[in-house]
Design an enzyme around this catalytic site. Structure first.
Site, PDB file in Angstrom:
ATOM      1  N   THR A 292      19.577 -11.040 -20.694  1.00 23.36           N
ATOM      2  CA  THR A 292      19.663  -9.761 -20.205  1.00 23.36           C
ATOM      3  C   THR A 292      20.137  -8.532 -21.366  1.00 23.36           C
ATOM      4  OG1 THR A 292      21.237  -8.336 -18.657  1.00 23.36           O
ATOM      5  CG2 THR A 292      22.147 -10.599 -20.129  1.00 23.36           C
ATOM      6  N   ASP A 293      19.803  -7.466 -20.995  1.00 26.73           N
ATOM      7  CA  ASP A 293      20.401  -6.335 -22.096  1.00 26.73           C
ATOM      8  C   ASP A 293      21.818  -6.243 -21.987  1.00 26.73           C
ATOM      9  OD1 ASP A 293      20.762  -5.311 -19.414  1.00 26.73           O
ATOM     10  OD2 ASP A 293      19.527  -3.335 -19.977  1.00 26.73           O
ATOM     11  N   GLU A 294      22.543  -6.816 -20.908  1.00 26.49           N
ATOM     12  CA  GLU A 294      23.885  -6.582 -20.967  1.00 26.49           C
ATOM     13  C   GLU A 294      24.748  -7.098 -22.286  1.00 26.49           C
ATOM     14  OE1 GLU A 294      25.829  -6.736 -17.110  1.00 26.49           O
ATOM     15  OE2 GLU A 294      24.460  -6.341 -16.151  1.00 26.49           O
TER      16      GLU A 294
ATOM     17  N   TYR B 117      30.183 -12.164 -17.034  1.00 31.49           N
ATOM     18  CA  TYR B 117      28.598 -12.614 -16.966  1.00 31.49           C
ATOM     19  C   TYR B 117      28.121 -12.293 -18.362  1.00 31.49           C
ATOM     20  CZ  TYR B 117      23.793 -11.522 -16.236  1.00 31.49           C
ATOM     21  OH  TYR B 117      22.470 -11.436 -16.221  1.00 31.49           O
TER      22      TYR B 117
ATOM     23  N   LYS C 120      26.399 -14.705 -20.725  1.00 32.28           N
ATOM     24  CA  LYS C 120      24.838 -14.880 -21.131  1.00 32.28           C
ATOM     25  C   LYS C 120      24.837 -14.839 -22.917  1.00 32.28           C
ATOM     26  CE  LYS C 120      21.601 -14.808 -19.000  1.00 32.28           C
ATOM     27  NZ  LYS C 120      20.738 -15.742 -18.696  1.00 32.28           N
TER      28      LYS C 120
END
Ligand code: NAD
Ligand code: DAU
Length: 351
Positions: free
Chosen positions: A133-135, A159, A163
């Protein structure tokens, strides 16, 4: 040739499996634990299709993963399985560490052992594709350029930290053991089969039920939206031609503030399913902000475009219209995912 997909009964995984088998006859073994987010109904059209083998199980079950790899001898693992909802990670981070960190570790170890048994050609061709993810890059300021693959990792939620940890494990398994990995970091997806705990499907489902549309904080947080089948085509492009050990950002060049997303959904519903009580926008309700809420995400997708010629096929306008129409056409799917577990979550989050 076969691929092993993990998390293929979730939102993106099921879209990926359906898309894959629409375009290829290469079989898919689909390992999914069927948590609250996994839904076999997404894959109902594959019932009786010999190209799809579904296995209910946990990526953290080493014996099971070893057995699946030995039996099916896949040429690639495409790893979607994760706990994926930021708000849930704030209420209960444990499951995120277990699946996203420990589960990915177990999968990497099983893949490494299997890969070690392959003949030279198969070893060279094998891929472990980690879907991320970009997060992991944290939050952008208004004037910052979009996230490039070279941005430092600055995860802010349980989260995104989980990741980020999984991305680091994947990187290390390549660097240390030579496992042929690729990682993709994608922006916010939307489209069919999206579980209605996430912004877009929640707004559609609540609006149709005449319920409040909860917008966190001032609604000015920005996300970069990508139609889910464009994410799937990006993954296929990287799996086929991405350079081993590299990461590729995938995004739609579609930065939108949350409140604008919610207003767009309302406007489409006003057009496609008008309410006798007036515009759905009347239901918009500002609620308490998400703790640690990232302000802005945006993806610089030039690397995947330059190296692999990938580009999204949908604009936001075409994608969001298709999405709203899909939810209007599938009320029974919505009704069935609104199970007891989902109702409990809504009560906990929104009171
Ligand atoms: P999702 O929550 O809809 O689906 C996750 C799937 O994984 C479910 O089917 C669930 O049953 C399965 N799963 C969970 N724990 C498991 C375990 N221990 N073993 C086996 N299966 C397990 O998630 P999604 O939105 O489809 O996201 C898929 C992947 O893509 C995730 O890795 C996520 O981090 C990543 N991602 C998501 C987005 C997005 O906008 N949704 C964007 C970028 C990246
Ligand atoms: O950026 C990619 C990520 O996008 C993925 O890695 C995650 O798995 C996926 O869930 C998604 O994370 P977000 O937190 O951005 O998605 P979510 O749909 O939960 O929220 C989108 C934005 O809308 C976010 O700024 C929070 C806000 N929001 C969300 C909900 C559920 C609201 O304002 N109200 C809501 O009720």
């Amino acid at each position: 040739m076969t691929i092993l997909v993990t998390g293929g009964a979730g939102f993106i995984g099921s879209n990926f499996v359906l898309d894959w088998l629409r375009q290829s006859d290469e079989p898919v073994v689909n390992l999914d634990a069927l948590t609250y987010a996994g839904n076999l109904e997404n894959l109902a059209s594959l019932q009786g299709d010999a190209r799809h083998t579904f296995v209910k199980g946990d990526i953290g079950d080493r014996a099971l993963v070893d057995r699946l790899l030995a039996e099916h001898r896949p040429r690639a693992v495409v790893h979607f399985a994760a706990e994926s909802h930021v708000d849930r990670s704030i209420h209960g981070p444990g499951a995120f560490m277990k699946t996203n960190v420990e589960g990915t570790f177990t999968l990497l170890e099983a893949a490494r052992a299997y890969w070690g048994t392959l003949a030279d050609d198969a070893r060279a061709g094998f891929r472990f594709h980690h879907v991320s993810t970009d997060e992991v890059y944290g939050s952008l300021k208004p004037e910052d350029p979009p996230f490039a693959e070279t941005n430092p990792y600055e995860p802010n939620s349980p989260y995104s930290a989980s990741k980020a940890a999984s991305d680091h494990l994947v990187r290390a398994w390549h660097h240390t053991y030579g496992l042929p990995v690729v990682t993709t970091n994608c922006s916010n997806n939307y489209g069919p089969y999206h579980f209605p705990e996430k912004l877009i499907p929640l707004m559609i489902v609540n609006a149709l039920a005449g319920k409040p549309l909860p917008v966190y904080g001032d609604g000015q947080q920005i996300r970069d939206w990508l139609y889910v089948t464009d994410h799937c085509s990006g993954i296929r492009a990287v799996l086929a031609g991405g350079r081993v050990g590299e990461t590729y950002n995938i995004g739609g060049w579609n930065e939108k503030a949350n409140i604008d997303i919610v207003k767009t959904v309302c406007a489409l519903l006003d057009e496609l399913r008008p309410s006798p009580e007036g515009s759905y926008a009347r239901l918009i309700t500002y609620v308490k902000d998400r703790p640690g809420h990232d302000r802005r995400y945006a993806i610089d997708a030039r690397k995947i475009e330059r190296e692999l010629g990938w580009r999204p096929a949908e604009t936001f306008e075409t994608g969001i219209r298709k999405t709203v129409q899909w939810y209007l056409d599938h009320p029974e799917w919505v009704a069935r995912v609104q199970s007891g577990a989902y109702r409990e979550w809504l009560d906990k989050q929104y009171g």
